[in-house]
Design a protein around this motif. Structure first.
Motif, PDB file in Angstrom:
ATOM      1  N   THR A   1      -8.203   9.044   4.426  1.00 16.53           N
ATOM      2  CA  THR A   1      -8.314   7.716   3.823  1.00 16.53           C
ATOM      3  C   THR A   1      -9.370   6.883   4.540  1.00 16.53           C
ATOM      4  OG1 THR A   1      -5.982   7.747   3.154  1.00 16.53           O
ATOM      5  CG2 THR A   1      -7.060   5.597   3.284  1.00 16.53           C
TER       6      THR A   1
ATOM      7  N   GLN B   1      -3.660   9.684   7.797  1.00 16.69           N
ATOM      8  CA  GLN B   1      -4.539   8.706   7.159  1.00 16.69           C
ATOM      9  C   GLN B   1      -6.012   8.910   7.512  1.00 16.69           C
ATOM     10  OE1 GLN B   1      -2.895   4.622   7.776  1.00 16.69           O
ATOM     11  NE2 GLN B   1      -2.639   4.741   5.564  1.00 16.69           N
TER      12      GLN B   1
ATOM     13  N   GLU C   1      -3.953   2.363   2.171  1.00 12.73           N
ATOM     14  CA  GLU C   1      -4.026   3.345   1.093  1.00 12.73           C
ATOM     15  C   GLU C   1      -4.342   2.673  -0.240  1.00 12.73           C
ATOM     16  OE1 GLU C   1      -0.334   5.412   1.200  1.00 12.73           O
ATOM     17  OE2 GLU C   1      -0.803   6.518   3.031  1.00 12.73           O
TER      18      GLU C   1
ATOM     19  N   CYS D   1      -8.028   1.578  -0.174  1.00  6.60           N
ATOM     20  CA  CYS D   1      -8.901   2.736  -0.375  1.00  6.60           C
ATOM     21  C   CYS D   1      -8.916   3.145  -1.846  1.00  6.60           C
ATOM     22  CB  CYS D   1      -8.436   3.905   0.491  1.00  6.60           C
ATOM     23  SG  CYS D   1      -9.471   5.377   0.348  1.00  6.60           S
TER      24      CYS D   1
END
Length: 368
Positions: A84, A81, A42, A45
């Motif tokens: 992401t 996710q 995360e 990203c």
């Protein structure tokens, strides 16, 4: 990620510290690695999004490598996710969308932007509600897939990719017909391609990134890093605020810094593959600073232009030469591949719809 963040170690008393230590030692290493990898992905990203928006090439490629390594380590993508992962893959491909020599898929025909379109489709599926921006980005990617091929003089491939991009649905028809006509002209600088430019695509994706970042402000690593930077006062220490020193040759570090900035900008433009096309102008025509952009969500203008263009063509009779071109095209590409036949045949001011209608007429004449 809220549950993971709540379980993270924080400020506790002595008793709390011992209980945390014991719980950490008893936690399975695999579970710890999985949670930490989620936080890192995360964070990677988030950095990728920021450097894409700032067009800082060197940093973007560095975080691309980090994100790719973390994604490759996933045995499967956790449901929370997916956005992401899909966004990381989208940005990496769009940043290199002008480089047709790069391959992201096993099928060598698939360009970086086509691969990006597949990840954008996956992103759309994860959205609760599709907004106007989603449709705009989809249309821009589709247009630029064709435009990039044409800029590189790959007209045959542009016609082939058109067949892969669009279905026979009525909603796709206006844009599909327009692009088929543009491919026929073999001119990559027509107004439609210049209006719906690569730069506009980048701008729209930046808008999407802003929305994504607002949704993911609770990332644990970002929160903890922010606390650390604020507490240590590290935010004020930047390269720009460093004093200018004069070296032995009398040249300042500032001069060296300017040179490095220029080199970085050059590397960014080369690595991103984003090439600004040179707009052609007629002699005596002044360059325009701005261009009025059409509305992307509804291709009404394109559709209306095609209707009026088709009406003016109805009075134009088919010549024996055009009939022969149509028959040869059907023989080579098959019935139904009208956009491809139009792109490769020597037709006089025709559309794929007109080819389809003429083939139906020829078939009836043959039966009678």
């Amino acid at each position: 990620m809220a549950t993971a963040a709540q379980g993270a170690p924080g400020a506790t008393d002595d008793g709390g510290s011992s209980s945390v230590s014991s719980s950490v030692s008893s936690a399975p290493p695999e579970a710890l690695e999985a949670v930490a990898a989620e936080w890192m992905l995360e964070f990677a990203c988030s950095c990728l999004c920021r450097h894409f928006a700032e067009q800082s090439g060197a940093e973007f490629w560095r975080w691309r490598d980090v994100a790719q390594a973390l994604i490759s380590g996933l045995s499967q993508i956790p449901p929370h996710q997916k956005k992401t992962v899909y966004l990381c893959q989208l940005l990496i491909r769009v940043a290199q969308g002008k480089s047709l020599g790069l391959q992201f898929e096993n099928d060598k025909r698939i360009s970086p932007l086509e691969s990006a379109l597949s990840f954008w489709t996956l992103l759309e599926r994860e959205e609760i509600k599709l907004e106007k921006l989603h449709e705009e980005i989809r249309r821009l990617i589709q247009i630029q897939i064709v435009a990039v091929h044409m800029e590189n003089r790959y007209f045959r491939e542009a016609a082939e990719v058109l067949e892969r991009l669009f279905t026979d649905s009525e909603s796709d028809k206006p844009l599909r017909v327009k692009l088929a006509t543009i491919i026929k002209t073999r001119d990559p600088y027509v107004p439609l391609l210049q209006s719906f430019s690569y730069g506009l695509l980048i701008s729209k994706i930046k808008s999407y990134i802003e929305l994504f970042m607002k949704e993911n402000e609770t990332n644990f690593l970002i929160q903890e890093a922010t606390k650390h930077v604020v507490s240590k006062g590290l935010g004020a220490t930047t390269l720009q605020n460093r004093p200018v020193k004069v070296n032995e040759n009398g040249r300042s570090d500032l001069e060296t810094k300017h040179r490095l900035v220029k080199e970085k900008q050059y590397i960014t433009s080369q690595s991103s593959g984003v090439i600004k096309p040179i707009a052609r102008r007629r002699s005596g025509q002044k360059p325009k600073e701005t261009r009025v952009l059409q509305n992307l969500t509804s291709m009404q203008n394109v559709g209306q232009n095609e209707v009026s263009l088709a009406c003016s063509r109805r009075r134009q009779k088919w010549t024996p030469k055009e009939d022969l071109e149509l028959k040869l095209g059907v023989k080579e590409f098959g019935v139904g591949n009208w956009a491809k036949i139009l792109a490769h045949g020597a037709f006089d001011n025709r559309t794929s719809v007109m080819l389809k209608d003429r083939w139906r007429t020829l078939s009836k004449m043959k039966q009678s």
